[in-house]
Design a protein around this motif. Structure first.
Motif, short mmCIF file in Angstrom:
data_model
loop_
_atom_site.label_atom_id
_atom_site.label_comp_id
_atom_site.label_asym_id
_atom_site.label_seq_id
_atom_site.Cartn_x
_atom_site.Cartn_y
_atom_site.Cartn_z
N PRO A 103 -3.04 -9.16 4.10
CA PRO A 103 -1.81 -8.88 4.48
C PRO A 103 -1.69 -7.34 4.56
O PRO A 103 -1.01 -7.05 5.43
CB PRO A 103 -0.81 -9.27 3.16
CG PRO A 103 -1.57 -10.63 2.57
CD PRO A 103 -3.02 -10.01 2.71
N VAL A 104 -2.43 -6.64 3.88
CA VAL A 104 -2.36 -5.08 3.88
C VAL A 104 -2.77 -4.90 5.36
O VAL A 104 -2.32 -3.88 6.00
CB VAL A 104 -2.92 -4.37 2.94
CG1 VAL A 104 -3.35 -2.88 3.10
CG2 VAL A 104 -2.28 -4.62 1.46
N ALA A 105 -3.90 -5.46 5.83
CA ALA A 105 -4.37 -4.95 6.96
C ALA A 105 -3.36 -5.49 8.18
O ALA A 105 -3.15 -4.82 9.24
CB ALA A 105 -5.75 -6.09 7.21
N GLU A 106 -2.70 -6.51 8.09
CA GLU A 106 -1.59 -6.83 8.83
C GLU A 106 -0.45 -5.82 9.19
O GLU A 106 -0.06 -5.58 10.28
CB GLU A 106 -1.11 -8.21 8.54
CG GLU A 106 -0.10 -8.95 9.63
CD GLU A 106 0.24 -10.26 9.23
OE1 GLU A 106 1.30 -10.81 9.79
OE2 GLU A 106 -0.24 -10.87 8.27
N VAL A 107 -0.05 -5.42 7.97
CA VAL A 107 0.82 -4.45 7.84
C VAL A 107 0.52 -3.19 8.60
O VAL A 107 1.16 -2.57 9.40
CB VAL A 107 1.24 -3.89 6.32
CG1 VAL A 107 1.81 -2.66 6.36
CG2 VAL A 107 1.96 -4.86 5.54
N LEU A 108 -0.88 -2.75 8.33
CA LEU A 108 -1.39 -1.46 9.04
C LEU A 108 -1.45 -1.75 10.53
O LEU A 108 -1.35 -0.80 11.29
CB LEU A 108 -2.61 -1.29 8.64
CG LEU A 108 -2.73 -0.60 7.07
CD1 LEU A 108 -4.17 -0.73 6.52
CD2 LEU A 108 -1.89 0.58 6.99
N SER A 109 -1.80 -3.04 10.92
CA SER A 109 -1.91 -3.25 12.19
C SER A 109 -0.41 -3.53 12.82
O SER A 109 -0.47 -2.77 13.90
CB SER A 109 -2.54 -4.80 12.46
OG SER A 109 -2.49 -5.18 13.87
N THR A 110 0.59 -3.94 12.18
CA THR A 110 1.87 -3.82 12.80
C THR A 110 2.29 -2.44 13.08
O THR A 110 2.86 -2.08 14.08
CB THR A 110 2.82 -4.62 11.77
OG1 THR A 110 2.38 -6.07 11.40
CG2 THR A 110 4.08 -4.50 12.32
#
Length: 331
Positions: A103-110
């Motif tokens: 999820p952190v990777a998804e936050v950074l991608s967003t």
């Protein structure tokens, strides 16, 4: 909506998206706490999760080791978890850290998709390097057609091919070492939301044998011993799965990590090899082997293209995916 209002609207959407993701992974950060969260700490978390070494992670973020350690201490307080435990060899993530890294990777991608400038990919001028994880068979299938295409449309582009011990090398994707992975499976092996899979080439199976064999039927197929090609070490293949549905099994004499050596073994023995028809056709002319239909109901061979969601929609990766799909769409 003017540009300023448009940007504010996008920021509000990103903030809401980040809040939902953080709450989903159990941080329970309320709206007023989210305003105080330094999102750079998430980049720090991601860097340390990938590198497992404070010095290397700090260098990747252009921070001193001291500044990195102080920031990590702040993040530990905010999340109320140790996150990483120091061992002799590396920083080991806690279970909580393991549970939140995707999820952190998804936050950074967003956030990256919101703020990163969109660049254009110009194939004729680009010297971009594309990194693929492949097997010997997928390289044989892809490279002649792709390189001929690139010579005409992107003559300065470089292609780097590597083999990986994992069928789905997530760590290599996360470290930025890969853009694509080529593999095959008749089962759903994608276990992470960070990876997309695309079926981009299909073929039928055939069985090859020494040219001394006159005919192939199920009795002959089961009486002879077989070669299993297994790039990732599985002890059974799709043929064994299909036979087991009928209460049957074959006798495997040899397991190999690649398909290119197997036909040479077949030519000098009584062993059988079942493989995609494309590979058999490519090798049949150079070896004393015969090609037969498989006397067992077989699914279609599916070659899959795996992409990493945080980077799959960059202009260059979108372009490459379009080329691959176009080059093989008629197969």
């Amino acid at each position: 909506m003017n540009i300023a209002h448009s940007r504010l609207h996008r920021l509000d959407l990103v903030r809401l998206r980040v809040q939902l993701i953080l709450e989903h992974i159990g941080m329970k950060i309320m709206h007023n706490r989210l305003h105080r969260l330094d999102l750079n700490l998430l980049k720090l978390f991601s860097a340390l999760y990938v590198h497992r070494n404070v010095s290397v992670a700090a260098e990747s973020m252009n921070l001193s080791q001291s500044a990195f350690s102080h920031a990590l201490a702040r993040l530990r307080v905010q999340l109320d978890d140790e996150l990483f435990i120091r061992s002799r060899a590396q920083m080991i993530p806690t279970r909580y850290a393991d549970s939140i890294h995707e999820p952190v990777a998804e936050v950074l991608s967003t956030l990256g998709s919101c703020f990163a400038p969109q660049t254009h990919f110009i194939p004729h001028e680009s010297r971009h390097e594309f990194n693929f994880a492949v097997t010997d068979f997928t390289a044989l299938l892809m490279m002649p057609r792709l390189m001929a295409h690139l010579e005409r449309h992107a003559p300065l582009v470089r292609i780097n091919l590597t083999s990986r011990s994992e069928k789905l090398p997530l760590a290599a994707f996360e470290a930025g070492e890969l853009d694509f992975a080529l593999g095959y499976s008749h089962f759903d092996e994608v276990q992470t939301p960070l990876i997309n899979q695309w079926i981009w080439w299909e073929d039928c199976y055939c069985t090859i044998a020494s040219d001394k064999l006159e005919r192939m039927d199920l009795k002959t197929f089961l009486s002879r011993r077989h070669i299993l090609v297994s790039p990732w070490g599985e002890k059974i293949g799709v043929v064994d799965e299909q036979l087991s549905k009928q209460g049957l099994q074959r006798d495997i004499a040899l397991q190999l990590p690649n398909v290119m050596n197997a036909p040479f073994v077949v030519a000098g023995s009584e062993l059988l090899l079942t493989l995609p028809k494309f590979a058999a056709q490519a090798l049949q002319g150079a070896l004393p082997v015969k090609r037969f239909d498989v006397p067992v109901d077989m699914p279609t061979y599916q070659l899959k293209l795996f992409t990493y969601k945080p980077s799959e929609n960059t202009p260059e990766n979108l372009w490459m995916r379009e080329q691959l799909q176009s080059l093989f769409k008629s197969e």
